[in-house]
Design an enzyme around this catalytic site. Structure first.
Site, PDB file in Angstrom:
ATOM      1  N   ASP A  69     -58.597 -42.395 -28.632  1.00  7.54           N
ATOM      2  CA  ASP A  69     -59.214 -42.298 -29.948  1.00  7.54           C
ATOM      3  C   ASP A  69     -58.194 -42.431 -31.066  1.00  7.54           C
ATOM      4  O   ASP A  69     -56.980 -42.380 -30.846  1.00  7.54           O
ATOM      5  CB  ASP A  69     -59.925 -40.947 -30.093  1.00  7.54           C
ATOM      6  CG  ASP A  69     -61.165 -40.849 -29.227  1.00  7.54           C
ATOM      7  OD1 ASP A  69     -61.711 -41.899 -28.836  1.00  7.54           O
ATOM      8  OD2 ASP A  69     -61.584 -39.712 -28.939  1.00  7.54           O
ATOM      9  N   TYR A 124     -53.054 -36.225 -18.954  1.00  3.99           N
ATOM     10  CA  TYR A 124     -52.944 -36.003 -20.399  1.00  3.99           C
ATOM     11  C   TYR A 124     -52.193 -34.709 -20.653  1.00  3.99           C
ATOM     12  O   TYR A 124     -52.262 -33.768 -19.859  1.00  3.99           O
ATOM     13  CB  TYR A 124     -54.332 -35.887 -21.041  1.00  3.99           C
ATOM     14  CG  TYR A 124     -55.037 -37.193 -21.292  1.00  3.99           C
ATOM     15  CD1 TYR A 124     -54.924 -37.844 -22.519  1.00  3.99           C
ATOM     16  CD2 TYR A 124     -55.836 -37.776 -20.305  1.00  3.99           C
ATOM     17  CE1 TYR A 124     -55.589 -39.035 -22.758  1.00  3.99           C
ATOM     18  CE2 TYR A 124     -56.501 -38.976 -20.530  1.00  3.99           C
ATOM     19  CZ  TYR A 124     -56.367 -39.595 -21.768  1.00  3.99           C
ATOM     20  OH  TYR A 124     -57.025 -40.782 -21.999  1.00  3.99           O
TER      21      TYR A 124
END
Length: 276
Positions: A69, A124
């Site tokens: 994003d 992540y």
């Protein structure tokens, strides 16, 4: 710089090349191509075109391991494309990429390789801007996510299957920062950021492991809201490749050095001018 002439039609068959890519997401509107916004893929494709690595990204099979994003960073994104000049790509890509994107390694891969579908796992890290008051409670709460769960309350699910398997999860520290590191084959939209927000709330004493367990097993009137994008880093994408490191990008090194100086200066200014 003028475009390099297109390769001769009689040149060798294209080689499929995978690139391990890092970027600072602050000035990008996400990683995926958009017609009118600055994106990671858009800048990467333009750099490849300037080097005449390919003329059309579609025929080159250009693909990324996943989308990030707006504002999300990466040090383990994987991008693949086919080119007749792989040596030129390895030697010159970093000279054409903007300073907030750089290629750190390459690997020659089979023609059918697709970084999204061939990825074994993705890792992540979420770096928290404030330290938790109770790191032990935070670690205990984060362990509730391990294994197979329905993440409806921890993601923007849409029409996707809400079940995901968390392979590894831990809380770590790096300097003065605390981070959440989580590994899975795939994630839902905003999933890691929602998990990070929930873990931090436990670390701040606002909820506990029981609260997270409840949200993993029962419907909630209001899903967890995601933590800010700026703390999230796509840390690694495991495609089972052996990487050949690429030399550091001087432009990117200079850019990061200046960025650190700027933030240090702004921090000092805030100390002097900020309200007590």
């Amino acid at each position: 710089m003028e475009k390099v002439k297109e390769t001769d039609p009689a040149a060798p068959l294209p080689v499929r090349l995978a690139c391990r890519v890092s970027y600072l997401g602050t000035r990008f509107y996400g990683s995926q191509q958009q017609e009118s916004s600055r994106t990671v893929e858009g800048e990467f494709i333009e750099a490849c075109r300037r080097l005449a690595l390919f003329s059309d990204w579609r025929t080159a099979g250009f693909a990324s391991a996943g989308r990030t994003d707006r504002g999300v960073h990466a040090c383990g994104q994987v991008i693949a494309f086919s080119t007749q000049t792989p040596d030129r790509a390895r030697q010159a890509l970093n000279s054409q990429l903007p300073p907030d994107i750089w290629c750190t390694a390459t690997a020659v891969v089979p023609d059918h390789f697709h970084p999204r579908y061939d990825a074994r796992s993705r890792t992540y890290r979420y770096y928290f801007g404030e330290p938790p008051r109770d790191p032990v409670a935070m670690e205990t709460a984060a362990r509730e996510f391990s294994g197979d769960h329905n993440f409806t309350n921890f993601a923007r699910v849409g029409d996707k299957n809400p079940w995901r398997k968390i392979l590894e999860i831990r809380i770590g520290t790096e300097g003065s920062f605390t981070y959440l590191e989580v590994k899975a084959q795939s994630f839902l939209w905003h999933q890691v950021r929602c998990m990070a927000a929930a873990a931090l709330s436990a670390g701040m004493g606002e909820q506990d492991a029981d609260g997270i367990r409840l949200l993993l097993n029962e419907a909630a009137s209001r899903p967890i809201q995601p933590a800010p994008a700026e703390g999230l880093v796509l840390w690694d994408t495991d495609c089972g490749l052996t990487w050949d490191p690429v030399g550091k990008s001087p432009r990117s090194c200079t850019y990061c050095t200046e960025l650190r100086r700027h933030h240090a200066l702004m921090e000092q200014v805030c100390r002097v001018l900020g309200p007590e």
